[in-house]
Write a protein that holds these residues in place. Structure first.
Motif, PDB file in Angstrom:
ATOM      1  N   TYR A   1      -7.002   8.256   2.088  1.00 26.43           N
ATOM      2  CA  TYR A   1      -6.654   7.482   0.872  1.00 26.43           C
ATOM      3  C   TYR A   1      -7.882   7.083   0.199  1.00 26.43           C
ATOM      4  CZ  TYR A   1      -1.948   8.338   2.740  1.00 26.43           C
ATOM      5  OH  TYR A   1      -0.975   8.973   3.305  1.00 26.43           O
ATOM      6  N   THR A   2      -8.410   7.564  -0.570  1.00 28.40           N
ATOM      7  CA  THR A   2      -9.678   7.494  -1.400  1.00 28.40           C
ATOM      8  C   THR A   2      -9.630   7.164  -2.956  1.00 28.40           C
ATOM      9  OG1 THR A   2     -10.241   9.679  -1.788  1.00 28.40           O
ATOM     10  CG2 THR A   2     -10.917   9.031   0.397  1.00 28.40           C
TER      11      THR A   2
ATOM     12  N   ASP B   1       0.106   1.050   2.442  1.00 28.30           N
ATOM     13  CA  ASP B   1       0.368  -0.490   2.998  1.00 28.30           C
ATOM     14  C   ASP B   1       1.049  -0.274   4.134  1.00 28.30           C
ATOM     15  OD1 ASP B   1       3.132   0.009   2.787  1.00 28.30           O
ATOM     16  OD2 ASP B   1       3.559  -0.718   1.092  1.00 28.30           O
ATOM     17  N   GLU B   2       1.365  -1.418   4.928  1.00 27.29           N
ATOM     18  CA  GLU B   2       1.677  -1.489   6.373  1.00 27.29           C
ATOM     19  C   GLU B   2       3.162  -0.751   6.506  1.00 27.29           C
ATOM     20  OE1 GLU B   2       2.960  -5.106   4.275  1.00 27.29           O
ATOM     21  OE2 GLU B   2       1.101  -4.159   4.353  1.00 27.29           O
ATOM     22  N   ASN B   3       3.874  -0.380   5.471  1.00 27.22           N
ATOM     23  CA  ASN B   3       5.117  -0.097   5.536  1.00 27.22           C
ATOM     24  C   ASN B   3       5.091   1.645   5.270  1.00 27.22           C
ATOM     25  OD1 ASN B   3       6.511  -2.331   6.015  1.00 27.22           O
ATOM     26  ND2 ASN B   3       6.347  -2.753   3.772  1.00 27.22           N
ATOM     27  N   GLY B   4       3.929   2.025   5.191  1.00 28.32           N
ATOM     28  CA  GLY B   4       3.890   3.564   4.867  1.00 28.32           C
ATOM     29  C   GLY B   4       3.704   4.002   3.356  1.00 28.32           C
ATOM     30  N   VAL B   5       3.939   3.056   2.779  1.00 23.47           N
ATOM     31  CA  VAL B   5       4.021   3.230   1.064  1.00 23.47           C
ATOM     32  C   VAL B   5       2.835   3.569   0.466  1.00 23.47           C
ATOM     33  CG1 VAL B   5       4.931   2.560  -1.091  1.00 23.47           C
ATOM     34  CG2 VAL B   5       6.342   2.042   0.989  1.00 23.47           C
ATOM     35  N   VAL B   6       2.545   4.753  -0.188  1.00 25.75           N
ATOM     36  CA  VAL B   6       1.190   4.811  -0.792  1.00 25.75           C
ATOM     37  C   VAL B   6       1.211   4.372  -2.529  1.00 25.75           C
ATOM     38  CG1 VAL B   6      -0.490   6.646  -1.527  1.00 25.75           C
ATOM     39  CG2 VAL B   6       0.630   6.895   0.658  1.00 25.75           C
TER      40      VAL B   6
ATOM     41  N   TYR C   1      -6.103  -3.361  -2.158  1.00 25.77           N
ATOM     42  CA  TYR C   1      -4.682  -3.658  -2.772  1.00 25.77           C
ATOM     43  C   TYR C   1      -4.207  -4.815  -1.716  1.00 25.77           C
ATOM     44  CZ  TYR C   1       0.325  -3.795  -3.917  1.00 25.77           C
ATOM     45  OH  TYR C   1       1.359  -4.355  -4.202  1.00 25.77           O
ATOM     46  N   THR C   2      -3.846  -5.861  -2.274  1.00 27.71           N
ATOM     47  CA  THR C   2      -3.367  -6.995  -1.525  1.00 27.71           C
ATOM     48  C   THR C   2      -2.111  -7.353  -1.931  1.00 27.71           C
ATOM     49  OG1 THR C   2      -5.474  -8.139  -1.281  1.00 27.71           O
ATOM     50  CG2 THR C   2      -3.644  -9.418  -0.880  1.00 27.71           C
ATOM     51  N   TYR C   3      -1.056  -7.397  -0.879  1.00 31.05           N
ATOM     52  CA  TYR C   3       0.265  -7.838  -1.431  1.00 31.05           C
ATOM     53  C   TYR C   3       0.952  -9.020  -0.358  1.00 31.05           C
ATOM     54  CZ  TYR C   3       5.176  -7.361  -2.222  1.00 31.05           C
ATOM     55  OH  TYR C   3       6.863  -7.864  -2.685  1.00 31.05           O
ATOM     56  N   ASN C   4       1.053 -10.080  -0.988  1.00 30.78           N
ATOM     57  CA  ASN C   4       1.549 -11.294   0.059  1.00 30.78           C
ATOM     58  C   ASN C   4       0.612 -11.405   1.066  1.00 30.78           C
ATOM     59  OD1 ASN C   4       3.840 -11.698  -1.493  1.00 30.78           O
ATOM     60  ND2 ASN C   4       5.281 -10.667  -0.167  1.00 30.78           N
ATOM     61  N   LEU C   5      -0.663 -11.291   0.835  1.00 31.23           N
ATOM     62  CA  LEU C   5      -1.770 -11.937   1.494  1.00 31.23           C
ATOM     63  C   LEU C   5      -2.110 -10.582   2.618  1.00 31.23           C
ATOM     64  CD1 LEU C   5      -1.381 -15.443   2.376  1.00 31.23           C
ATOM     65  CD2 LEU C   5      -2.475 -14.338   0.511  1.00 31.23           C
ATOM     66  N   THR C   6      -1.366  -9.564   2.579  1.00 29.14           N
ATOM     67  CA  THR C   6      -1.802  -8.627   3.578  1.00 29.14           C
ATOM     68  C   THR C   6      -2.659  -7.549   2.449  1.00 29.14           C
ATOM     69  OG1 THR C   6       0.200  -8.659   4.516  1.00 29.14           O
ATOM     70  CG2 THR C   6      -1.052  -6.573   4.970  1.00 29.14           C
ATOM     71  N   ASN C   7      -3.840  -7.261   3.274  1.00 27.21           N
ATOM     72  CA  ASN C   7      -4.961  -6.297   2.655  1.00 27.21           C
ATOM     73  C   ASN C   7      -4.832  -4.711   3.029  1.00 27.21           C
ATOM     74  OD1 ASN C   7      -6.438  -8.247   1.046  1.00 27.21           O
ATOM     75  ND2 ASN C   7      -7.389  -8.925   3.254  1.00 27.21           N
ATOM     76  N   ASN C   8      -4.592  -4.038   1.883  1.00 26.63           N
ATOM     77  CA  ASN C   8      -4.611  -2.417   2.353  1.00 26.63           C
ATOM     78  C   ASN C   8      -5.814  -1.801   1.902  1.00 26.63           C
ATOM     79  OD1 ASN C   8      -1.689  -2.532   3.425  1.00 26.63           O
ATOM     80  ND2 ASN C   8      -1.691  -3.871   1.457  1.00 26.63           N
ATOM     81  N   PHE C   9      -6.663  -1.181   2.518  1.00 27.09           N
ATOM     82  CA  PHE C   9      -7.789  -0.553   2.094  1.00 27.09           C
ATOM     83  C   PHE C   9      -7.965   0.628   2.074  1.00 27.09           C
ATOM     84  CE2 PHE C   9      -8.910  -4.468   4.358  1.00 27.09           C
ATOM     85  CZ  PHE C   9      -9.847  -5.471   3.371  1.00 27.09           C
TER      86      PHE C   9
END
Length: 178
Positions: free
Chosen positions: A133-134, A159-164, A120-128
């Motif tokens: 989290y599968t 995400d980088e803020n700890g939000v799933v 999931y990409t949000y504002n150019l930050t990729n979260n895999f």
């Protein structure tokens, strides 16, 4: 004249009540019904629920991408979509050095060789996806003659803020390049 005025005064309020067109009334209430159907005919569609809301690509050129390539003895598959309506958001599924087959389901784990992964990409930050989290990717059609790949998916990412973020009811029906 009084007859016509009386008729107008009777009909106009009825027209006003029945003739209103509120755009919200035309949208399906159920977010799943806002997604493209799960087809297998190369409709070039992609959609899913992103945190309970319908996510589809916008109308920009290259808002969707799909390829399945054999490079240097290994297979690479990517299908994804992006939307710029508020901020850049994107959903992508891929394999790294992993062949895919019709009718198979792949666990989405870390972004490493030999795995299938969701992002999931949000504002150019990729979260895999990860070992914590599968998700799953199922290939429902893989047609090399017509270059069509279809499937369903779901996954979770933090995400980088700890939000799933929950990606659910995912489906795609795309032509792929080789």
């Amino acid at each position: 004249m009084k007859k016509h005025l009386l008729l107008l005064l009777t009909v106009l309020p009825l027209l006003a009540l029945t003739g209103c067109n509120n755009d919200d009334d035309n949208k399906p209430a159920d977010p799943v019904s806002q997604l493209p159907p799960a087809t297998q005919t190369g409709e070039d569609t992609f959609g899913c629920l992103l945190d309970g809301m319908a996510f589809k690509p916008d109308n920009r050129p290259n808002a969707t991408n799909c390829f399945y390539q054999f490079v240097d003895g290994d297979y690479y598959f990517v299908v994804g979509a992006s939307n710029y309506h508020t901020n850049l958001k994107g959903i992508t599924l891929r394999t790294e050095r992993k062949q895919i087959f019709e009718g198979e389901t792949y666990n989405l784990f870390e972004y490493t060789e030999g795995n299938a992964v969701g992002s999931y990409t949000y504002n150019l930050t990729n979260n895999f996806t990860s070992s914590t989290y599968t998700g799953e990717l199922t290939i429902t059609k893989l047609d090399f003659t017509n270059h069509i790949v279809s499937g369903t998916f779901w996954f979770d990412v933090m995400d980088e803020n700890g939000v799933v973020h929950q990606i659910r009811e995912g489906r795609f029906d795309m032509h792929f390049t080789t």
